[in-house]
Design a protein around this motif. Structure first.
Motif, PDB file in Angstrom:
ATOM      1  N   PHE A 222       2.437  -8.635   2.017  1.00 37.28           N
ATOM      2  CA  PHE A 222       1.125  -8.134   2.304  1.00 37.28           C
ATOM      3  C   PHE A 222       0.917  -7.050   1.505  1.00 37.28           C
ATOM      4  O   PHE A 222      -0.204  -6.652   2.157  1.00 37.28           O
ATOM      5  CB  PHE A 222       1.415  -8.378   3.590  1.00 37.28           C
ATOM      6  CG  PHE A 222       0.704 -10.130   4.278  1.00 37.28           C
ATOM      7  CD1 PHE A 222      -0.488 -10.898   3.493  1.00 37.28           C
ATOM      8  CD2 PHE A 222       1.923 -10.746   4.086  1.00 37.28           C
ATOM      9  CE1 PHE A 222      -0.688 -11.729   4.133  1.00 37.28           C
ATOM     10  CE2 PHE A 222       2.060 -11.832   4.882  1.00 37.28           C
ATOM     11  CZ  PHE A 222       0.200 -12.234   4.840  1.00 37.28           C
ATOM     12  N   SER A 223       2.377  -6.148   1.125  1.00 34.61           N
ATOM     13  CA  SER A 223       1.977  -4.626   0.361  1.00 34.61           C
ATOM     14  C   SER A 223       1.005  -4.342  -0.341  1.00 34.61           C
ATOM     15  O   SER A 223       0.689  -3.892  -0.956  1.00 34.61           O
ATOM     16  CB  SER A 223       3.155  -4.168   0.314  1.00 34.61           C
ATOM     17  OG  SER A 223       3.518  -4.124   1.694  1.00 34.61           O
ATOM     18  N   LYS A 224       0.429  -5.422  -0.718  1.00 33.60           N
ATOM     19  CA  LYS A 224       0.316  -5.197  -3.135  1.00 33.60           C
ATOM     20  C   LYS A 224      -1.052  -5.455  -2.419  1.00 33.60           C
ATOM     21  O   LYS A 224      -1.768  -4.865  -2.027  1.00 33.60           O
ATOM     22  CB  LYS A 224       1.238  -5.981  -3.869  1.00 33.60           C
ATOM     23  CG  LYS A 224       2.368  -5.269  -4.175  1.00 33.60           C
ATOM     24  CD  LYS A 224       2.697  -3.370  -3.697  1.00 33.60           C
ATOM     25  CE  LYS A 224       4.621  -4.078  -3.831  1.00 33.60           C
ATOM     26  NZ  LYS A 224       4.573  -2.049  -3.924  1.00 33.60           N
ATOM     27  N   ILE A 225      -1.327  -7.077  -2.561  1.00 34.05           N
ATOM     28  CA  ILE A 225      -3.327  -7.126  -3.254  1.00 34.05           C
ATOM     29  C   ILE A 225      -3.552  -7.353  -1.821  1.00 34.05           C
ATOM     30  O   ILE A 225      -5.165  -7.056  -1.774  1.00 34.05           O
ATOM     31  CB  ILE A 225      -3.264  -8.406  -3.948  1.00 34.05           C
ATOM     32  CG1 ILE A 225      -4.879  -8.494  -4.733  1.00 34.05           C
ATOM     33  CG2 ILE A 225      -2.837  -9.533  -2.936  1.00 34.05           C
ATOM     34  CD1 ILE A 225      -4.620  -9.354  -5.654  1.00 34.05           C
ATOM     35  N   PHE A 226      -3.667  -7.785  -1.002  1.00 36.78           N
ATOM     36  CA  PHE A 226      -3.597  -7.709   0.738  1.00 36.78           C
ATOM     37  C   PHE A 226      -3.867  -6.194   1.253  1.00 36.78           C
ATOM     38  O   PHE A 226      -4.126  -5.833   1.957  1.00 36.78           O
ATOM     39  CB  PHE A 226      -2.730  -7.772   1.624  1.00 36.78           C
ATOM     40  CG  PHE A 226      -3.056  -9.467   1.514  1.00 36.78           C
ATOM     41  CD1 PHE A 226      -4.027 -10.731   1.006  1.00 36.78           C
ATOM     42  CD2 PHE A 226      -1.790 -10.300   0.222  1.00 36.78           C
ATOM     43  CE1 PHE A 226      -4.018 -11.700   1.192  1.00 36.78           C
ATOM     44  CE2 PHE A 226      -1.538 -11.931  -0.180  1.00 36.78           C
ATOM     45  CZ  PHE A 226      -2.444 -12.315   0.135  1.00 36.78           C
ATOM     46  N   GLY A 227      -3.305  -5.025   0.531  1.00 37.63           N
ATOM     47  CA  GLY A 227      -3.590  -3.248   1.387  1.00 37.63           C
ATOM     48  C   GLY A 227      -2.538  -2.860   2.056  1.00 37.63           C
ATOM     49  O   GLY A 227      -3.541  -2.151   3.029  1.00 37.63           O
ATOM     50  N   LEU A 228      -1.756  -4.169   2.711  1.00 34.87           N
ATOM     51  CA  LEU A 228      -1.032  -3.600   4.409  1.00 34.87           C
ATOM     52  C   LEU A 228       0.121  -2.754   4.058  1.00 34.87           C
ATOM     53  O   LEU A 228       1.028  -2.456   4.537  1.00 34.87           O
ATOM     54  CB  LEU A 228      -0.943  -4.490   4.722  1.00 34.87           C
ATOM     55  CG  LEU A 228      -2.154  -5.810   5.301  1.00 34.87           C
ATOM     56  CD1 LEU A 228      -1.938  -6.549   5.693  1.00 34.87           C
ATOM     57  CD2 LEU A 228      -2.927  -4.722   5.784  1.00 34.87           C
ATOM     58  N   ALA A 229       0.378  -2.516   2.545  1.00 35.79           N
ATOM     59  CA  ALA A 229       1.643  -1.143   2.500  1.00 35.79           C
ATOM     60  C   ALA A 229       2.054  -0.668   3.635  1.00 35.79           C
ATOM     61  O   ALA A 229       3.564  -0.472   4.614  1.00 35.79           O
ATOM     62  CB  ALA A 229       1.611  -0.167   1.287  1.00 35.79           C
ATOM     63  N   GLN A 260       1.335  -8.034  11.748  1.00 38.92           N
ATOM     64  CA  GLN A 260       1.079  -9.851  12.476  1.00 38.92           C
ATOM     65  C   GLN A 260      -0.848  -9.927  12.248  1.00 38.92           C
ATOM     66  O   GLN A 260      -0.496 -11.019  10.681  1.00 38.92           O
ATOM     67  CB  GLN A 260       1.607  -9.974  13.209  1.00 38.92           C
ATOM     68  CG  GLN A 260       3.509 -10.357  13.454  1.00 38.92           C
ATOM     69  CD  GLN A 260       3.532 -10.613  14.553  1.00 38.92           C
ATOM     70  OE1 GLN A 260       3.545 -12.132  14.957  1.00 38.92           O
ATOM     71  NE2 GLN A 260       4.597 -10.237  14.800  1.00 38.92           N
ATOM     72  N   VAL A 261      -0.554  -9.778  12.877  1.00 40.83           N
ATOM     73  CA  VAL A 261      -2.775  -9.397  12.613  1.00 40.83           C
ATOM     74  C   VAL A 261      -3.409  -9.382  11.693  1.00 40.83           C
ATOM     75  O   VAL A 261      -4.554 -10.167  11.547  1.00 40.83           O
ATOM     76  CB  VAL A 261      -3.352  -9.285  14.134  1.00 40.83           C
ATOM     77  CG1 VAL A 261      -2.584  -9.777  15.331  1.00 40.83           C
ATOM     78  CG2 VAL A 261      -3.460  -7.421  13.731  1.00 40.83           C
ATOM     79  N   GLY A 262      -2.706  -7.894  11.095  1.00 40.11           N
ATOM     80  CA  GLY A 262      -3.661  -7.871   9.513  1.00 40.11           C
ATOM     81  C   GLY A 262      -3.449  -8.640   8.243  1.00 40.11           C
ATOM     82  O   GLY A 262      -4.192  -9.428   7.940  1.00 40.11           O
ATOM     83  N   ALA A 263      -2.084  -9.250   8.352  1.00 37.81           N
ATOM     84  CA  ALA A 263      -1.761  -9.973   7.341  1.00 37.81           C
ATOM     85  C   ALA A 263      -1.741 -11.880   8.031  1.00 37.81           C
ATOM     86  O   ALA A 263      -2.375 -12.100   7.330  1.00 37.81           O
ATOM     87  CB  ALA A 263       0.033 -10.197   7.267  1.00 37.81           C
ATOM     88  N   LEU A 264      -2.489 -12.063   9.742  1.00 39.14           N
ATOM     89  CA  LEU A 264      -2.511 -13.506   9.400  1.00 39.14           C
ATOM     90  C   LEU A 264      -4.543 -13.715   9.397  1.00 39.14           C
ATOM     91  O   LEU A 264      -5.149 -14.191   8.722  1.00 39.14           O
ATOM     92  CB  LEU A 264      -3.109 -13.353  11.254  1.00 39.14           C
ATOM     93  CG  LEU A 264      -3.378 -15.120  11.478  1.00 39.14           C
ATOM     94  CD1 LEU A 264      -3.049 -15.952  10.960  1.00 39.14           C
ATOM     95  CD2 LEU A 264      -3.444 -14.804  12.962  1.00 39.14           C
TER      96      LEU A 264
END
Length: 365
Positions: A222-229, A260-264
């Motif tokens: 989730f670090s790349k396109i989702f911006g959660l690096a 976890q909640v950010g990825a979800l």
């Protein structure tokens, strides 16, 4: 104290991250600096993720869900795989290390491309296994040569697709031919950290070849396109037996609550993710065209970065760009063949323009 440490650690070097913005500002007295060195998203996390994280922050006095049950359930539906085949980690980087710790013994061999993600040889050496590095051909994995490098001692193969640092992919037919000739005692790990950016119909995810009882593992982040690096969260799809062993050795509560909640929340935002992919393609096109007009050759990329031959010592170009407030990656860390290359992340349109202008100024092109 030196004699107390494991001898395998002598050959290891700490991971060298891209230079932080704050350090460059402080060291060079600059007020404006852009970082295009670490293949991060130029945009913040998705708004739904930001809101979910803010709400969940009130509960961080409690430990997170150690099994990541809600996220695993969502990933199971998203990927159409069984929950029992999903493992979540503190970035996909942690999962690479856990795989090495679970599978590799002293004297085992691990086949990988070179250059590729630096963590592959690191975790191999950490376990006193031997990294068998197969040179890229045309900046791409040579899967035929990698298959030929497999021996009775080979336990694992890493395929970074798209590859970091070149951004290249291997084709569907190449993957299928490779897998058809791979012995059963070898685990094949597809590292697909950048797969959301791919726009090539010849790309085939490792998930196409996955089965709950097979030998294929697929890692994503989730670090790349989702911006959660900054939250460090990734996941893997692996045979059930592999997940069982990884669960035995992973840290308790290895993935924090906010991650976890950010990825979800991010998984639900399919339209916005598609927009980010389109924006990245536009950025690649702009940078490639501008670099070509300057006489520089960029390796065609299916990721969110470009590897560029700048025709001179990349450390020199890196240093001159740094003084202009632009942070990139110099190529000597990728090996002798890449000392004249820099790797640049696709930024926002404004950042891309600033990079091109700065490169023109420091190279006289």
């Amino acid at each position: 104290m030196k004699d107390i440490f494991r001898k395998e650690l002598e050959a290891l070097r700490p991971y060298s991250p891209g230079k932080p913005i704050a350090d460059v500002k402080r060291e060079l007295g600059l007020s404006e600096v852009i970082k295009l060195a670490s293949n991060e998203s130029p945009t913040p996390p998705l708004q739904a993720a930001v809101e979910a994280i803010a709400s969940a922050s009130l509960g961080i006095n409690r430990y997170p869900d150690g099994a990541c049950l809600d996220l695993k359930s969502a990933l199971s539906r998203h990927l159409e795989v069984e929950e029992s085949t999903i493992i979540v980690g503190n970035g996909s980087n942690e999962l690479i290390r856990l795989l090495a710790q679970a599978v590799l013994n002293s004297g085992d061999e691990v086949v990988m491309a070179s250059p590729s993600f630096v963590v592959y040889p690191t975790v191999s050496l950490m376990m006193n296994a031997h990294p068998v590095e197969v040179s890229l051909t045309g900046h791409r994995h040579d899967l035929a040569a990698m298959r030929s490098a497999i021996t009775e001692k080979t336990k694992m193969v890493f395929i970074c697709n798209p590859n970091n640092p070149t951004g290249t992919i291997v084709s569907r037919s190449e993957v299928e031919e490779f897998l058809n000739g791979t012995p059963d005692h070898v685990m094949v790990v597809f590292d697909e950290a950048y797969f959301e950016y791919v726009d090539d119909p010849d790309f085939a995810s490792g998930l196409k070849y996955f089965s709950p009882s097979g030998g294929v593992v697929v890692l994503r982040t989730f670090s790349k396109i989702f911006g959660l690096a900054g939250l460090r969260i990734g996941y893997g799809v692996a045979p059930k037996e592999v997940v069982t062993y990884l669960d035995k050795i992973r840290e308790p509560f290895n993935v924090n609550s906010l991650a976890q909640v950010g990825a979800l929340a991010s998984l639900r935002e399919k339209e916005e993710v598609a927009t980010r992919k389109t924006d990245n393609l536009a950025g690649l096109k702009f940078l490639s065209k501008a670099l070509s007009e300057m006489g520089f050759e960029a390796v065609p990329s299916s990721a969110n970065f470009l590897l560029v031959d700048v025709k001179e010592d990349s450390k020199e170009v890196f240093g001159r760009l740094l003084k202009k407030g632009v942070i990139v990656r110099s190529g000597e860390i990728f090996g002798e063949a890449y000392t004249n290359f820099i790797r640049v992340t696709v930024g926002s349109p404004e950042e891309n323009k600033k990079f091109i202008l700065a490169l023109k100024e420091v190279t006289g092109r």
